[in-house]
Design an enzyme around this catalytic site. Structure first.
Site, PDB file in Angstrom:
ATOM      1  N   SER A 197     -23.452  80.885 107.474  1.00 55.66           N
ATOM      2  CA  SER A 197     -24.076  81.404 106.261  1.00 55.66           C
ATOM      3  C   SER A 197     -23.059  81.417 105.131  1.00 55.66           C
ATOM      4  O   SER A 197     -21.848  81.576 105.368  1.00 55.66           O
ATOM      5  CB  SER A 197     -24.535  82.836 106.550  1.00 55.66           C
ATOM      6  OG  SER A 197     -24.804  83.523 105.352  1.00 55.66           O
ATOM      7  N   TYR A 207     -22.621  91.733 110.130  1.00 53.48           N
ATOM      8  CA  TYR A 207     -23.359  90.463 110.236  1.00 53.48           C
ATOM      9  C   TYR A 207     -22.466  89.307 109.780  1.00 53.48           C
ATOM     10  O   TYR A 207     -22.293  88.311 110.483  1.00 53.48           O
ATOM     11  CB  TYR A 207     -24.639  90.514 109.383  1.00 53.48           C
ATOM     12  CG  TYR A 207     -25.191  89.148 109.045  1.00 53.48           C
ATOM     13  CD1 TYR A 207     -25.791  88.368 110.022  1.00 53.48           C
ATOM     14  CD2 TYR A 207     -25.069  88.626 107.752  1.00 53.48           C
ATOM     15  CE1 TYR A 207     -26.258  87.090 109.720  1.00 53.48           C
ATOM     16  CE2 TYR A 207     -25.537  87.358 107.443  1.00 53.48           C
ATOM     17  CZ  TYR A 207     -26.127  86.598 108.425  1.00 53.48           C
ATOM     18  OH  TYR A 207     -26.584  85.336 108.123  1.00 53.48           O
ATOM     19  N   LYS A 254     -20.598  86.055 111.914  1.00 54.63           N
ATOM     20  CA  LYS A 254     -20.648  84.624 111.581  1.00 54.63           C
ATOM     21  C   LYS A 254     -19.235  84.059 111.448  1.00 54.63           C
ATOM     22  O   LYS A 254     -18.938  82.963 111.931  1.00 54.63           O
ATOM     23  CB  LYS A 254     -21.416  84.391 110.276  1.00 54.63           C
ATOM     24  CG  LYS A 254     -22.911  84.662 110.376  1.00 54.63           C
ATOM     25  CD  LYS A 254     -23.627  83.625 111.239  1.00 54.63           C
ATOM     26  CE  LYS A 254     -25.112  83.867 111.354  1.00 54.63           C
ATOM     27  NZ  LYS A 254     -25.755  83.050 112.386  1.00 54.63           N
TER      28      LYS A 254
END
Ligand code: UD1
Length: 347
Positions: free
Chosen positions: A124, A148, A152
């Site tokens: 992302s 989050y 990643k």
């Protein structure tokens, strides 16, 4: 030989399954349906007229995963499965690290055991943290602002270490900007649980009358109209990027990251105007304070994906809004509709 798609029932996963099947790939889907519905896969089959095998399985279930690798001669893996809500990740960091990071490690271990070393990973733009400037290119410094994002980034680091430890690995890391829109048919799309966090599903639910009004988070950013600017990309363009990445990993080794974005930013107010224009609906909104953790402007320099993958996004903002609205209007309760209808038939 088939491509294994983890998280294939999710928003980006289901659109990528359609593109893979249409391009003639054989696919095997693994999904634990923790944040998606089997109905999405049923519709993928209907849309493409192709049959494929899917497993309800968790990547952390080593036995089941190895069973799948034993059963099918998998050629490469596209790995979508993961939790993705920023706010939730702050409240439940252990679940995020377990599911996203440990899940990826378990997947890579199983792949290595079966000698499958070709992987496309869903990353992302969140890994750029607060970018120093825009547009953002792949060599910008990486950082994370929440669990989050950290999950990643950790996975990216793990994959880079893996490629160094064993040069047979071929890994494409795809850094998504802001995927929106839906398949033209209006049969598959984004189906968030509860109140959406992201702008486009929130907009479509306000237009549909499910939510009262949109809150615009801040109008005092250093952007042309003061509202946040993002690089919205049609989910079908994004899905096609995975096919290009797949071709790339079949013809090379090592690890490379690619931005998948359009290179053009739109503000929240521009998105509201584009949506009203495309849908003909009203969209009441109020300007409120900034959302903690948001950045002012975030958009991609997609040159590398253009040069090395031969991929560029070609759908514009009007088409993104039209397709998002068609999905919402045709499926007011997302994939639930089908099961609610079935309940009604039974009672
Ligand atoms: C968010 C996540 C990001 C994640 C991405 C994709 C945060 C802080 N960031 O990115 O980590 O990778 O989703 O899932 O959650 N907006 C409003 N009103 C709303 C919702 C959003 O004004 O109700 C604005 C935001 O302030 C932003 C823009 O719309 O300027 C886009 O927001 P959103 O769709 O949540 O995406 P990101 O913030 O880019």
């Amino acid at each position: 030989m088939p491509i294994l798609v983890t998280g294939g029932a999710g928003y980006i996963g289901s659109h990528t399954c359609v593109e893979l099947l249409n391009a003639g790939y054989e696919i095997i889907v693994v999904d634990n349906f923790s944040n998606s519905k089997p109905e999405a896969l049923k519709r993928v089959g209907e849309l493409t007229g192709k049959r494929f095998i899917s497993y309800r399985a968790d990547l952390l279930d080593r036995e089941e995963l190895e069973f799948i690798f034993t059963r099918h001669r998998i050629e490469a893996v596209i790995h979508f499965a993961g939790f993705k809500a920023v706010g939730e990740s702050v409240r439940m960091p252990l679940e995020y690290y377990m599911n996203n990071v440990a899940g990826t490690i378990a997947l890579c271990q199983a792949m290595a055991k079966f000698g499958i070393k070709k992987l496309v990973f869903s990353s992302s733009a969140t890994v750029y943290g607060v970018p120093e400037k825009v547009p953002i290119s792949e060599d910008f410094p990486l950082s994370a602002m929440n669990p989050y994002g950290r999950s990643k980034l950790m996975i990216e680091d793990i994959l880079r270490d893996l490629a160094v430890s064993d040069t047979e690995w071929s890994i494409g890391i795809l850094r998504y900007f802001n995927p929106i829109g839906a398949h033209k048919s209006g049969r598959i799309g984004e189906d968030p649980n509860g109140v959406p966090n992201n702008l486009m599903p929130y907009i479509t639910q306000v237009a549909a009358g499910k939510l009262n009004r949109l809150s615009v988070f801040g109008d005092d950013y250093d952007t042309p109209d003061g509202t946040g600017v993002r690089d919205y990309i049609h989910v079908v363009d994004l899905a096609k990027g995975h096919l290009k990445a797949l071709e790339k990993i079949f013809s090379s080794t090592g690890v490379e990251a690619y931005n998948l974005g359009t290179g053009r930013g739109y503000s929240v107010l521009e998105m509201i105007a584009a949506f009203i224009e495309a849908s003909g609906m009203e969209l009441p909104y109020t300007i409120v304070g900034r959302r903690p953790g948001d950045v002012g402007a975030c958009f991609a320099d997609p040159t590398k994906a253009g040069n090395e993958l031969g991929w560029t996004a070609d759908k514009g903002i009007a088409e993104m809004c039209e397709d998002a609205w068609r999905w919402q209007a045709n499926n007011p309760n997302g994939y639930e509709e089908e099961s609610i209808r079935m309940e009604q038939v039974r009672s």
